[in-house]
Scaffold this motif. Structure first.
Motif, mmCIF file in Angstrom:
data_model
loop_
_atom_site.group_PDB
_atom_site.id
_atom_site.type_symbol
_atom_site.label_atom_id
_atom_site.label_comp_id
_atom_site.label_asym_id
_atom_site.label_seq_id
_atom_site.Cartn_x
_atom_site.Cartn_y
_atom_site.Cartn_z
ATOM 1 N N GLY A 258 -37.478 6.187 -67.796
ATOM 2 C CA GLY A 258 -37.597 5.517 -66.510
ATOM 3 C C GLY A 258 -36.336 5.624 -65.678
ATOM 4 N N ARG B 97 -44.766 17.068 -64.853
ATOM 5 C CA ARG B 97 -45.166 15.664 -64.776
ATOM 6 C C ARG B 97 -46.609 15.569 -64.295
ATOM 7 N NH1 ARG B 97 -41.107 11.848 -65.396
ATOM 8 N NH2 ARG B 97 -42.599 10.285 -64.670
ATOM 9 N N SER B 98 -47.303 14.558 -64.793
ATOM 10 C CA SER B 98 -48.674 14.287 -64.379
ATOM 11 C C SER B 98 -48.783 12.789 -64.145
ATOM 12 C CB SER B 98 -49.662 14.731 -65.475
ATOM 13 O OG SER B 98 -50.978 14.391 -65.135
ATOM 14 N N GLY B 99 -48.795 12.385 -62.876
ATOM 15 C CA GLY B 99 -48.742 10.961 -62.570
ATOM 16 C C GLY B 99 -47.394 10.409 -62.977
ATOM 17 N N ASP B 100 -47.420 9.372 -63.820
ATOM 18 C CA ASP B 100 -46.146 8.794 -64.267
ATOM 19 C C ASP B 100 -45.780 9.277 -65.670
ATOM 20 O OD1 ASP B 100 -48.126 7.508 -65.646
ATOM 21 O OD2 ASP B 100 -47.331 5.476 -65.364
ATOM 22 N N GLY B 101 -46.426 10.352 -66.123
ATOM 23 C CA GLY B 101 -46.117 10.892 -67.442
ATOM 24 C C GLY B 101 -45.962 12.400 -67.403
ATOM 25 N N TYR B 102 -46.248 13.042 -68.528
ATOM 26 C CA TYR B 102 -46.104 14.484 -68.660
ATOM 27 C C TYR B 102 -47.394 15.078 -69.201
ATOM 28 C CZ TYR B 102 -41.124 13.752 -67.934
ATOM 29 O OH TYR B 102 -39.914 13.403 -67.394
ATOM 30 N N THR C 291 -37.762 11.093 -71.125
ATOM 31 C CA THR C 291 -37.100 10.332 -70.069
ATOM 32 C C THR C 291 -37.347 8.852 -70.330
ATOM 33 O OG1 THR C 291 -39.059 10.523 -68.646
ATOM 34 C CG2 THR C 291 -37.283 12.123 -68.300
ATOM 35 N N GLY D 35 -43.630 7.738 -70.391
ATOM 36 C CA GLY D 35 -44.634 7.766 -69.341
ATOM 37 C C GLY D 35 -45.702 6.739 -69.583
ATOM 38 N N PRO D 36 -46.978 7.167 -69.729
ATOM 39 C CA PRO D 36 -48.048 6.209 -69.943
ATOM 40 C C PRO D 36 -47.849 5.422 -71.223
ATOM 41 C CG PRO D 36 -48.911 8.398 -69.438
ATOM 42 C CD PRO D 36 -47.454 8.546 -69.684
#
Length: 209
Positions: free
Chosen positions: A119, A186-191, A117, A23-24
């Motif tokens: 991407g 998930r939070s935005g593009d991460g977890y 994950t 993610g981030p």
């Protein structure tokens, strides 16, 4: 480790909870620790780099039979900007050993990070890490040819804001293992959370190398 080395290690790992999640970007390490690591820190391609372990004791492969993990292990350190490296986002995802932690089999907590994950490539190597259970076996093969065997003692899912730095990186009087990835919603593009597996020497192989 000496008390002084342990304090330096804890400081350098204070920002690690964000790592290994697909993610981030990786988190920032305090500037004094980036200077201490030096420009050679953080080889993420498996090449030799200075650290707490000799080249022969560095982990090269990780197996967790209960969840089908059988992965090569990279060496991870610090990027030139002082952030903690994570394994590269690739189709053939691999785990990474934070080389400023003790090597598996040495006294102290050895820390291995992995993506949940990767991407567009889908599942990461630690996609099912939260499914391991107490007693599950973990095997770490070393560059020198030995294998260190652990058994899971606990699995915890915690909010990143409440990451238990002391529990993960704090001093222990025997070889232990920590596996870290992301989890939860998930939070935005991460977890939002981290999944942390704690493991100790397997009862039948305590002290075996």
């Amino acid at each position: 480790m000496t008390p002084l080395a342990r304090r330096a290690f804890l400081a350098s790992t204070a920002a690690l909870p964000l790592a290994g999640c697909g993610g981030p970007g990786p988190a920032k390490v305090p500037p004094e620790d980036a200077e201490r690591a030096g420009p050679a820190a953080g080889a993420a391609d498996g090449s030799a780099a200075p650290g707490h372990a000799s080249a022969r004791s560095a982990p090269v492969r990780l197996r967790i039979p209960a969840i089908g993990v059988d992965t090569a292990v990279l060496r991870l350190g610090l990027a030139p900007d002082g952030t903690v490296r994570v394994p590269p986002i690739t189709a053939h995802d691999r785990a990474g050993w934070y080389r400023h932690s003790p090597a598996p089999g040495q006294t102290g907590p050895s820390v291995i990070l992995g993506h949940v994950t990767v991407g567009a490539y889908g599942d990461g190597v630690f996609r099912h890490l939260a499914e391991v259970r107490r007693g599950d076996r973990i095997e770490v093969r070393l560059a020198g040819g030995g294998t260190v065997r652990f058994a899971v003692t606990a699995v915890r899912t915690v909010a990143k804001a409440d990451f238990p730095t002391g529990d993960v990186y704090g001093n222990v009087d025997r070889p232990e293992l920590r596996l870290v990835t992301c989890g939860g919603p998930r939070s935005g593009d991460g977890y939002r959370d981290n999944v942390i597996v704690f493991a100790a020497p397997a009862p039948s192989a305590a002290g075996e190398r």
